[in-house]
Design an enzyme around this catalytic site. Structure first.
Site, PDB file in Angstrom:
ATOM      1  N   ASP A   1       0.772  -1.237   0.000  1.00 38.77           N
ATOM      2  CA  ASP A   1       0.000   0.000   0.000  1.00 38.77           C
ATOM      3  C   ASP A   1       0.810   1.298   0.000  1.00 38.77           C
ATOM      4  O   ASP A   1       1.187   1.810  -1.035  1.00 38.77           O
ATOM      5  CB  ASP A   1      -0.989  -0.012   1.173  1.00 38.77           C
ATOM      6  CG  ASP A   1      -1.967  -1.165   1.080  1.00 38.77           C
ATOM      7  OD1 ASP A   1      -1.612  -2.187   0.476  1.00 38.77           O
ATOM      8  OD2 ASP A   1      -3.088  -1.065   1.600  1.00 38.77           O
TER       9      ASP A   1
ATOM     10  N   GLU B   1      -3.867  -7.537  12.921  1.00 40.06           N
ATOM     11  CA  GLU B   1      -3.384  -7.285  11.560  1.00 40.06           C
ATOM     12  C   GLU B   1      -1.910  -6.880  11.562  1.00 40.06           C
ATOM     13  O   GLU B   1      -1.136  -7.292  10.705  1.00 40.06           O
ATOM     14  CB  GLU B   1      -4.232  -6.173  10.929  1.00 40.06           C
ATOM     15  CG  GLU B   1      -3.831  -5.805   9.512  1.00 40.06           C
ATOM     16  CD  GLU B   1      -4.674  -4.663   8.956  1.00 40.06           C
ATOM     17  OE1 GLU B   1      -4.644  -4.451   7.733  1.00 40.06           O
ATOM     18  OE2 GLU B   1      -5.362  -3.962   9.739  1.00 40.06           O
TER      19      GLU B   1
END
Length: 845
Positions: A581, A815
């Protein structure tokens, strides 16, 4: 005179030509020549017109043909046939907890399944609406997840909601022609010393999805005792709701009952329908205790949108039946599904029979877990082992079956198109935040699952590869069906066919090859070779798609497509396609970029393709040549080694002199400022970018090491190990941070709304690759062998201890993890690639 000149008198000499006269023949030739040239020009013009028309229609045809390619599936035979997941072909896997997006529910592996599930809410609460159904981080549960799940026959889950715990258990029993029976058991217990035990409502439901029918059957006035139904996949079936009891063999408890029988246009509407049917008019009146009004399902009335131009939902409405039981804790309740074709059922799967089955399956699970991973023999504590079982179980319990159409677009389409309908059997990264399939995540998921059940891995991979189009492209994010789409922001729904995702499935292929070589007689691995043979035609196209669409500006270089183009809105434009990302790339995206991580993925993939081809007796020479070229350390150094940083780097049009500044908005004199737009943060570039190495030290810099492209005697390993172990750069007591602490973009926001994501936090998938690579280099003779071994022990221990400790403290696997405190952060539960911690514990790479 004119006439006389035309007369010819025999015997008289013709008049002498005048000096200015020209021969008649010359006139005719001149005229003919003029006529011929005109005709040529006319013919050329006509020819050009015809050619232009042909070219015009050909261009239209080609554009139309190219536009269709994005939604044209690959022509090779499918790896899985259409009935491979049916009850007849795969009865033991037909039913399952294939709805990871809800707290508890089951469905079949069929396109339009009857779905079952559970909602619950606390009565007499300060919050009028605390209905739980789909997994939501906003529910703020203290923890939930599977404690045990074998991916096949049973599962045990614990949900902690405030001061009570729900334990959901299920057991399946195969029999008949439609997948057999299953039973749920819900146990509710209070875990606080509050004087008044909570009263909760459980809502069990069944819903058809455009095919099949359901009918509720009442018992004892207002209690829904059962649901009968029929569908093509299930035939006739019955769902029975047993009364709540205080314990398995105890008498029934007092309960109030409600029910709802209505229709739903789609599975994503179930929660809203229940909410809109709730009514406070019902009275809870236990034999001992005060009467109180509680909230129960009543008649559903669709919302009326006044003054709203909202089109009516045109979808087919399907049966939806809800059974609500309201009861005070503690209690236990069972729900029984029985297939109408199971004629030789030995007994009902309830009560003590279910308990015996559960205990048997638990014992089998524990024995298999130790046989495969050997954590007890490695000396791990019971706390660590419980964590590892939970991590694996949540990966297995997070397997979902989805069916629908992706929304895709190519450069040749003016508007997005619907991809052909397809099915996907896949693990999901996070039940609450990412309850759908992601291509690069799935490669990491299957590294763990292939150790537990190679058949699951083969099926999941086959589903992914069967979604490939004729170009060799697979949509990287699979959003199949209305239920899945309802959880995705609109800007992420459309998939672009030029955009890739790291081909992590090649890690799984590499692992399957090594497993087969190490255990050639293992029955579970025997299907591996025919599996590769079925995959191979599609794998060739897939590899070629990467090798052509993602090629870079220089020979043997590669560039991720799909970077954000709004460069003035981002501190550093994102590269979602790389999987990392907001990791810093070149500040100004251009065609001149080359990306070191993609180069390494292609080196790995070409080597695995060569191995598969050789294993199948196919021509492997081109793949091996590509692998040899891309793995050449001299080429890697030439394309990606930055002498300034002493690390591997991307290359592109870049400057580090960037910052986010308030946008300047001109306000005319005398005008109120509030009438003008609120200023945004936009990027300020203080130094003109130039083509250079992107000197950002972090995960990208490690890829030649992570994917084991570097030779064991490469002097570059010394620099990599030094940077990895430096606390001022990548090292933390909890794992390797994603971006050096010394980098200018370390923990910097990418926009005023986007918090740093891959700019410092610790990610388990990349740390797993680092531990795996250290294990590799520590077992190969070379000058850095001892250093690799020491780093391996230290990094592995740090990661295992922190991830398991955070699970023990918070109830979740996360995460990512904070690089300063080690605390879990981001979406949770994230039992996708964070579960790779189990493989680190087992030292299986």
């Amino acid at each position: 005179m004119g006439r006389q000149r035309k007369r010819v008198v025999t015997g008289e000499a013709p008049p002498l030509p005048r000096k200015d006269d020209k021969p008649a023949a010359f006139h005719r030739k001149e005229k003919k020549k003029k006529v011929d040239i005109g005709k040529v020009f006319i013919n050329i013009s006509i020819g050009l017109c015809i050619f232009s028309l042909i070219w015009f229609f050909y261009a239209i045809y080609m554009r139309s043909s190219l536009a269709k390619r994005v939604v044209t599936l690959h022509p090779a035979p499918r790896v899985l046939n259409a009935s491979s997941t049916s009850a007849k072909a795969s009865p033991e896997r037909f039913w399952g907890s294939y709805r990871p997006q809800v707290y508890f529910g089951m469905k079949t592996r069929s396109p339009k399944s009857i779905v079952t599930g559970m909602m619950w809410m606390r009565q007499f609460s300060d919050l009028d609406m605390n209905l739980r159904h789909t997994c939501e981080q906003g529910d703020h549960l203290h923890g939930y997840g599977w404690l045990m799940h074998d991916g096949l026959t049973f599962g045990v889950q614990e949900i902690q909601d405030g001061d009570f715990t729900l334990t959901t258990e299920f057991v399946k029993r195969v029999g008949g022609h439609h997948g057999g029976d299953w039973t749920w058991r819900i146990t509710a217990k209070q875990h606080s010393s509050a004087p008044q035990a909570p009263v909760i409502s459980l809502m069990f439901y069944a819903a058809a999805d455009t095919q099949g029918s359901l009918r509720g059957h009442m018992e004892e006035r207002n209690r829904l005792g059962s649901i009968t139904g029929f569908s093509e996949e299930l035939g006739n079936f019955k769902i029975t709701f047993r009364k709540p009891v205080t314990g398995e063999l105890s008498s029934a408890k007092y309960a109030s009952y409600n029910h709802l029988q209505t229709v739903s246009p789609g599975l994503e509407k179930l929660t809203d329908i229940v909410k809109l049917s709730l009514n406070r008019k019902f009275v809870y009146s236990p034999p001992s205790g005060e009467k109180r009004h509680y909230i129960g399902v009543d008649t559903y009335k669709p919302p009326h949108h006044q003054n709203q131009q909202k089109p009516a939902d045109s979808r087919t409405e399907s049966d939806f039946v809800v059974h609500q039981v309201t009861v005070q804790l503690p209690f236990q309740m069972e729900v029984l599904f029985e297939s109408g074709s199971f004629f030789e059922r030995p007994n009902q799967l309830v009560g003590s029979v279910m308990t015996q089955e559960l205990e048997k399956r638990k014992a089998e699970f524990n024995a298999k877990f130790e046989r495969i991973f050997g954590l007890e023999s490695k000396g791990f504590s019971q706390g660590h082992i419980k964590f590892a079982k939970t991590a694996l179980s949540n990966m297995l319990g997070g397997l979902g079956y989805f069916y629908g159409q992706s929304v895709v677009q190519s450069a040749y389409n003016e508007y997005p198109l619907l991809y052909p309908e397809g099915a996907l059997f896949t693990a999901v990264p996070s039940r609450s935040f990412f309850p759908r399939g992601f291509l690069w995540d799935e490669g990491f998921h299957q590294l763990l699952l292939s150790k537990w059940d190679p058949e699951v891995t083969r099926e999941a991979i086959a589903h992914w590869i069967d979604l490939m189009n004729i170009e060799g492209w697979i949509p990287r994010e699979q959003i199949l069906g209305d239920e899945a789409r309802s959880k995705v922001p609109a800007e992420f729904v459309v998939q672009q066919n030029e955009n890739a995702n790291p081909p992590t499935l090649f890690l799984v292929f590499q692992d399957l090859i090594e497993q087969l070589a190490s255990h050639p007689d293992d029955a579970a691995l025997q299907p591996t070779l025919p599996f590769f043979r079925q995959l191979f035609p599609r794998l060739k196209t897939w590899f070629e798609w990467y090798n052509t669409t993602q090629k870079g500006p220089r020979p043997n270089s590669y560039r991720w497509r799909g970077r954000d183009k709004d460069t003035n809105l981002f501190l550093n434009p994102k590269t979602l396609t790389s999987g990392l990302d907001d990791y810093p790339r070149a500040s100004h995206p251009s065609v001149d970029e080359r990306h070191v991580d993609l180069h390494c993925w292609m080196a790995l993939s070409s080597g695995v393709m060569a191995s598969i081809a050789q294993l199948l007796g196919e021509d492997y020479r081109d793949y091996k040549l590509t692998h040899d070229v891309l793995s050449d350390n001299n080429l890697l150094n030439e394309l990606h080694w930055s002498e300034q940083l002493k690390a591997f780097s991307d290359y592109g049009n870049h400057t580090q002199a960037v910052s986010l500044q308030p946008e300047k908005v001109y306000v005319p004199p005398g005008q109120p400022r509030h009438q003008f737009p609120v200023t945004r943060l936009v990027r300020s570039v203080r130094r003109v970018p130039k083509l250079q190495f992107v000197n950002a030290l972090g995960y990208i810099s490690l890829f030649p090491f992570l994917l084991q492209i570097l030779q064991p005697d490469s002097p570059k390993l010394e620099h990599i190990f030094r940077d990895m172990r430096d606390p001022g750069k990548l090292w933390t007591p909890y794992g390797l941070r994603s971006l050096s602490k010394a980098d200018p973009l370390y923990m910097k926001r990418n926009t005023e709304h986007d918090a740093p994501y891959w700019r410092g936090p610790i990610w388990i998938n990349i740390n797993y690759l680092a531990v795996r690579a250290l294990h590799h280099y520590s077992n190969i003779e070379g000058p850095y062998q001892e250093k690799a071994a020491a780093l391996y022990e230290e990094l592995r221990t740090n990661l295992i201890n922190n991830v398991s400790r955070q699970y023990a403290e918070t109830g979740y696997i996360w995460e990512q993890y904070n690089d300063i405190t080690g605390k879990g952060q981001g979406s949770h539960p994230f039992t996708g690639w964070s579960s790779l911690t189990v493989l680190m514990m087992a030292e299986q790479y």
